[in-house]
Design an enzyme around this catalytic site. Structure first.
Site: not given
Length: 306
Positions: A153, A277, A247
């Site tokens: 991320s 995610h 996502e």
């Protein structure tokens, strides 16, 4: 078609994240929202499942760091692991299982770095911490080719930005870089930010917008060291990107892979349907997570061969 365990976990995660996001949005100020988010992330740690690996807490370049190791791993290779959390949350502790999963898949030692977070320490604090850690690994005698970077991320975006910064400094580049749903465009202009907002069960445009504001702290978000999608990607190391089709970060990950490939970079892009995610963290129960980790391990091993 997603596996049955994936479908079941999807429902459980969706319900849990709806409660977390409600609690975050109910907080009055942005500082309170960050505090709620950090508290909820800490509660998500659960039990540690390191298996035959063990964690050694220490520091790297002045920052807390955790080494995930086991007997018999090569001493001449290491994976620098950057946790997720939108640049405002996450720690090496809550990401220990994820780091151990990567170590197991690649058969290499992993060092997870506790880089500084916004709003207390906005850009470029996190980037400076990663660069210092990478330099410390080089100073320890490791060859650049034997080091790989992996980030989840925001940590994925940070890994990509670190490569751009290393290029600017004319420092030797690592053998491989892996981004798992990397956040690489903090301008929030990608079409899937809105197109997938009702499909993404983990993160929302509202959260990303607030996190981007805190991290950039008034600086131009098109700065490639903040949003690496705007950088010069020539001479990038071999790159692996993984993202879920549902996502909100899908668009920028695809765009980054496309730009990298057009710049002559060796790129491996995995898009998984029916996932969420950073689904790779649930490999104990989700077959698609194990598949993703196997690919990550093979990619790192192939590109850090000395």
């Amino acid at each position: 078609m997603p596996s049955l365990p994936a479908v079941m976990m999807h429902g459980l995660i969706k319900a849990r994240m709806e409660k977390i996001n409600h609690a975050i949005m109910a907080a009055a100020t942005i500082e309170e929202k960050v505090a709620v988010y950090r508290k909820e992330m800490a509660m998500e740690v659960g039990s540690l499942i390191l298996g035959d690996f063990y964690a050694v807490d220490g520091e790297l370049a002045g920052r807390p760091a955790t080494w995930v190791v086991k007997d018999g791993l090569p001493e001449d290779k290491v994976i620098l692991f950057l946790h997720g959390g939108g640049y405002v949350g996450g720690t090496v502790y809550h990401s220990r299982n994820q780091a151990a999963d990567v170590a197991r898949a690649a058969g290499q030692r992993v060092v997870s770095l506790d880089y500084r977070l916004a709003p207390e320490n906005p850009f470029p604090a996190a980037l400076d911490d990663v660069l210092a850690a990478y330099q410390a690994l080089l100073d320890s005698g490791l060859k650049a080719r034997s080091i790989s970077l992996i980030g989840l991320s925001a940590g994925g975006g940070l890994a990509l930005a670190s490569i751009l910064s290393l290029k600017q400094a004319s420092l030797p580049l690592p053998g491989a870089v892996v981004g798992l749903s990397p956040w690489c465009d903090l301008t929030m202009r990608q079409i899937t930010i809105q197109a997938n907002k009702d499909k993404d069960i983990m993160i929302s445009p509202e959260f990303l917008s607030a996190a981007a504001e805190l991290y950039a702290a008034g600086q131009d978000r098109t700065n490639p060291l903040i949003s690496p999608i705007f950088g010069d990607l020539t001479d990038f190391p071999p790159l692996m990107l993984q993202v879920a089709a549902e996502e909100i970060l899908l668009g920028e990950v695809i765009a980054f892979a496309d730009r990298a490939e057009k710049s002559g970079v060796k790129v491996h892009l995995d898009i998984f349907d029916g996932m969420w995610h950073v689904w790779q963290s649930l490999n104990e129960v989700v077959p698609e997570a194990r598949t993703a980790l196997d690919r990550i391990g093979s990619f790192i091993s192939e590109n850090t061969a000395l």
